[in-house]
Design an enzyme around this catalytic site. Structure first.
Site, PDB file in Angstrom:
ATOM      1  N   CYS A 241      -6.391 -46.517 -15.083  1.00  8.14           N
ATOM      2  CA  CYS A 241      -6.225 -46.232 -16.516  1.00  8.14           C
ATOM      3  C   CYS A 241      -5.022 -46.998 -17.043  1.00  8.14           C
ATOM      4  O   CYS A 241      -3.982 -47.061 -16.381  1.00  8.14           O
ATOM      5  CB  CYS A 241      -6.014 -44.734 -16.736  1.00  8.14           C
ATOM      6  SG  CYS A 241      -5.865 -44.304 -18.496  1.00  8.14           S
TER       7      CYS A 241
ATOM      8  N   CYS B 255      -7.675 -31.988 -12.153  1.00 10.12           N
ATOM      9  CA  CYS B 255      -7.255 -32.838 -13.265  1.00 10.12           C
ATOM     10  C   CYS B 255      -6.060 -33.682 -12.873  1.00 10.12           C
ATOM     11  O   CYS B 255      -5.055 -33.160 -12.395  1.00 10.12           O
ATOM     12  CB  CYS B 255      -6.787 -31.994 -14.445  1.00 10.12           C
ATOM     13  SG  CYS B 255      -8.088 -31.185 -15.289  1.00 10.12           S
TER      14      CYS B 255
ATOM     15  N   CYS C 120       0.251 -38.337 -14.341  1.00 11.60           N
ATOM     16  CA  CYS C 120      -1.149 -38.475 -13.938  1.00 11.60           C
ATOM     17  C   CYS C 120      -1.308 -39.503 -12.818  1.00 11.60           C
ATOM     18  O   CYS C 120      -0.808 -40.626 -12.932  1.00 11.60           O
ATOM     19  CB  CYS C 120      -1.962 -38.897 -15.166  1.00 11.60           C
ATOM     20  SG  CYS C 120      -3.663 -39.349 -14.778  1.00 11.60           S
TER      21      CYS C 120
ATOM     22  N   CYS D 195     -17.556 -33.958 -13.569  1.00  6.94           N
ATOM     23  CA  CYS D 195     -16.446 -34.624 -14.247  1.00  6.94           C
ATOM     24  C   CYS D 195     -16.512 -36.096 -13.861  1.00  6.94           C
ATOM     25  O   CYS D 195     -16.392 -36.429 -12.680  1.00  6.94           O
ATOM     26  CB  CYS D 195     -15.132 -33.982 -13.789  1.00  6.94           C
ATOM     27  SG  CYS D 195     -13.666 -34.789 -14.448  1.00  6.94           S
TER      28      CYS D 195
ATOM     29  N   CYS E  40       0.324 -42.375 -18.509  1.00 12.03           N
ATOM     30  CA  CYS E  40       0.963 -41.046 -18.591  1.00 12.03           C
ATOM     31  C   CYS E  40       1.672 -40.769 -17.261  1.00 12.03           C
ATOM     32  O   CYS E  40       1.079 -40.949 -16.190  1.00 12.03           O
ATOM     33  CB  CYS E  40      -0.084 -39.972 -18.878  1.00 12.03           C
ATOM     34  SG  CYS E  40      -1.082 -40.330 -20.333  1.00 12.03           S
TER      35      CYS E  40
ATOM     36  N   GLU F 212     -13.878 -42.172  -9.174  1.00 14.51           N
ATOM     37  CA  GLU F 212     -14.056 -40.832  -8.613  1.00 14.51           C
ATOM     38  C   GLU F 212     -14.821 -39.907  -9.556  1.00 14.51           C
ATOM     39  O   GLU F 212     -14.705 -40.002 -10.781  1.00 14.51           O
ATOM     40  CB  GLU F 212     -12.693 -40.237  -8.259  1.00 14.51           C
ATOM     41  CG  GLU F 212     -12.111 -40.951  -7.051  1.00 14.51           C
ATOM     42  CD  GLU F 212     -10.811 -40.361  -6.566  1.00 14.51           C
ATOM     43  OE1 GLU F 212     -10.745 -39.949  -5.399  1.00 14.51           O
ATOM     44  OE2 GLU F 212      -9.853 -40.305  -7.349  1.00 14.51           O
TER      45      GLU F 212
HETATM   46  N1  SAH Z   1      -7.791 -39.902 -20.269  1.00 11.32           N
HETATM   47  C1  SAH Z   1      -8.271 -38.714 -20.792  1.00 11.32           C
HETATM   48  C2  SAH Z   1      -9.208 -37.969 -19.870  1.00 11.32           C
HETATM   49  C3  SAH Z   1      -8.862 -37.930 -18.407  1.00 11.32           C
HETATM   50  S1  SAH Z   1      -7.506 -36.953 -17.917  1.00 11.32           S
HETATM   51  C4  SAH Z   1      -7.104 -37.817 -21.212  1.00 11.32           C
HETATM   52  O1  SAH Z   1      -5.978 -38.119 -20.856  1.00 11.32           O
HETATM   53  O2  SAH Z   1      -7.354 -36.842 -21.926  1.00 11.32           O
HETATM   54  C5  SAH Z   1      -8.128 -35.288 -18.094  1.00 11.32           C
HETATM   55  C6  SAH Z   1      -7.045 -34.255 -18.360  1.00 11.32           C
HETATM   56  O3  SAH Z   1      -6.221 -34.051 -17.202  1.00 11.32           O
HETATM   57  C7  SAH Z   1      -6.101 -34.654 -19.472  1.00 11.32           C
HETATM   58  O4  SAH Z   1      -5.863 -33.564 -20.325  1.00 11.32           O
HETATM   59  C8  SAH Z   1      -4.865 -35.032 -18.710  1.00 11.32           C
HETATM   60  O5  SAH Z   1      -3.727 -34.975 -19.499  1.00 11.32           O
HETATM   61  C9  SAH Z   1      -4.866 -34.025 -17.600  1.00 11.32           C
HETATM   62  N2  SAH Z   1      -4.005 -34.354 -16.463  1.00 11.32           N
HETATM   63  C10 SAH Z   1      -3.584 -35.574 -16.076  1.00 11.32           C
HETATM   64  N3  SAH Z   1      -2.800 -35.481 -14.968  1.00 11.32           N
HETATM   65  C11 SAH Z   1      -2.729 -34.169 -14.655  1.00 11.32           C
HETATM   66  C12 SAH Z   1      -2.115 -33.432 -13.594  1.00 11.32           C
HETATM   67  N4  SAH Z   1      -1.438 -34.046 -12.638  1.00 11.32           N
HETATM   68  N5  SAH Z   1      -2.254 -32.088 -13.591  1.00 11.32           N
HETATM   69  C13 SAH Z   1      -3.004 -31.461 -14.533  1.00 11.32           C
HETATM   70  N6  SAH Z   1      -3.636 -32.111 -15.523  1.00 11.32           N
HETATM   71  C14 SAH Z   1      -3.500 -33.444 -15.597  1.00 11.32           C
HETATM   72 FE1  SF4 Z   2      -5.132 -42.128 -18.415  1.00  9.86          FE
HETATM   73 FE2  SF4 Z   2      -4.311 -40.117 -16.922  1.00  9.86          FE
HETATM   74 FE3  SF4 Z   2      -3.209 -40.526 -19.297  1.00  9.86          FE
HETATM   75 FE4  SF4 Z   2      -5.741 -39.617 -19.152  1.00  9.86          FE
HETATM   76  S1  SF4 Z   2      -3.881 -38.546 -18.449  1.00  9.86           S
HETATM   77  S2  SF4 Z   2      -4.946 -41.272 -20.448  1.00  9.86           S
HETATM   78  S3  SF4 Z   2      -6.401 -40.691 -17.282  1.00  9.86           S
HETATM   79  S4  SF4 Z   2      -3.079 -41.916 -17.561  1.00  9.86           S
END
Ligand code: SAH
Ligand code: SF4
Length: 355
Positions: free
Chosen positions: A116, A348, A123, A109, A120, A96
């Protein structure tokens, strides 16, 4: 017997492209011509290279292709100013990309992986699990999709001003392909995107941060921190067990000392998980104690964007403001992110390849 997979031209540097064309008996000026078509004119198919002899186009098309993503859907949000594209890899895995247009700038973006592996809990991409690393060409292709859309639109901005590596995946978990994509986009004879236009966000992979610190290109760095103590952070982000907060902040301190560039810490606010006033206070003290100069750090508070099935809540506005206040008390610069694309699942952490 299967035919050999075609070479994706978007994966190639200028030198590599010249090498491939040499194999086809083509002189250097042809390589230059094709390079221009690919990275300046952004042609999407060999047939569009009208300045090449037809026979050569056909010969090349048998071995080479431009891009390898298939566009499945595009959704519009924020009154058309946000567009989310869902692409498919050859095996159907999702990728995406989100284009965000503002009155004076346009940001894309992009994803660095399909899914991934970092897991986390907050996410949507993490919940999907890992599917594929993207190639440099597949990362570049997402940028070109956005630029083509801008060029053909009646938006106030006709050119991308920023590329953020914050889509699906962890860029530092696919470091070489990610970094090659920046080289391709940065090539002054190609797409020529300025060095300061890139921002990479990492979950906190310390080796990647240390590597970027030695990179001569001034790529902006964002660190996903999300908690002020190891217990909370490990519960949200499994990566913290390998790279706990102290080692992470140590690498960020070294990065700022080496590069003199400002980093941003991303902090997703989850109701009653990491948004208590005591946690703001702890975070403020932690960052001040880290020896990173306050002028070189910045905290970005991101109220959590809902992810289906995740047993978490978005912090109430009052708690977000109180958290910001808590950091300000320690003199830590801190802003609240204005979200784009929440209405189309493009904000995000909402990218899960579900159209
Ligand atoms: N993997 C990288 C970049 C992609 S995620 C990382 O984790 O930094 C981009 C940003 O979105 C990160 O700061 C992540 O923590 C945040 N993010 C992930 N899930 C989210 C959510 N549900 N709401 C808001 N931000 C989120
Ligand atoms: Fe992966 Fe989502 Fe964690 Fe970024 S926030 S490292 S995309 S699992």
């Amino acid at each position: 017997m299967n035919a050999a997979p075609k070479i994706d031209l978007l994966d190639l540097s200028r030198e590599q492209l010249a090498e491939v064309l040499k194999r086809h008996g083509q002189p250097a000026f042809r390589a230059k011509q094709i390079h221009r078509q690919l990275h300046v004119n952004l042609v999407a198919a060999m047939t569009e290279m009208s300045d090449l002899p037809k026979a050569l186009r056909e010969e090349l098309a048998a071995e080479l292709q431009i891009g390898s993503l298939t566009l499945a859907t595009v959704h519009e949000g924020d009154h058309g100013m946000t567009r989310k594209a869902l692409f498919k890899l050859p095996d159907g895995s999702p990728v995406e990309t989100v284009l965000m247009v503002y009155p004076d700038r346009a940001t894309v973006c992009v994803s660095s992986q399909s899914g991934c592996p970092m897991g986390c809990v907050f996410c949507a991409t993490g919940r999907l699990g890992f599917l594929h690393d993207l190639t440099a060409g597949q990362i570049v292709e997402q940028v070109y999709w956005a630029e083509r859309l801008l060029r053909a639109s009646d938006f106030p901005v006709k050119k991308l001003t920023n590329v953020v590596f914050m889509g699906m995946g962890e860029p530092f978990n696919n470091y070489d392909q990610w970094r090659t994509s920046v080289d391709i986009l940065h090539d002054p004879e190609g797409f020529n995107m300025g060095a300061r236009s890139y921002t990479v966000s990492t979950v906190g992979l310390v080796p990647g941060i240390r590597k970027l610190a030695d990179d001569p290109l001034p790529i902006n760095l964002a660190i996903s921190l999300h908690a002020p103590d190891d217990e909370t952070r490990s519960a949200l982000m499994p990566v913290n067990k390998s790279f706990p907060i102290a080692s992470l902040l140590d690498s960020v301190k070294d990065y700022t000392e080496k590069t003199n560039r400002r980093v941003s810490f991303e902090y997703v606010l989850l109701q009653e998980k990491n948004d208590f006033p005591e946690q703001a206070d702890l975070l403020g003290r932690l960052l001040r104690k880290s020896e990173i100069r306050p002028a070189l750090m910045h905290v970005n508070l991101i109220p959590w964007n809902p992810v289906p099935g995740a047993p978490l809540g978005r912090s109430h506005r009052k708690r977000v403001l109180a958290f910001q206040e808590g950091l300000h008390k320690h003199g830590v610069p801190c802003t609240i992110r204005v979200e784009r694309g929440v209405d189309i699942g493009a904000a995000c952490g909402q990218l899960a390849g579900t159209a």
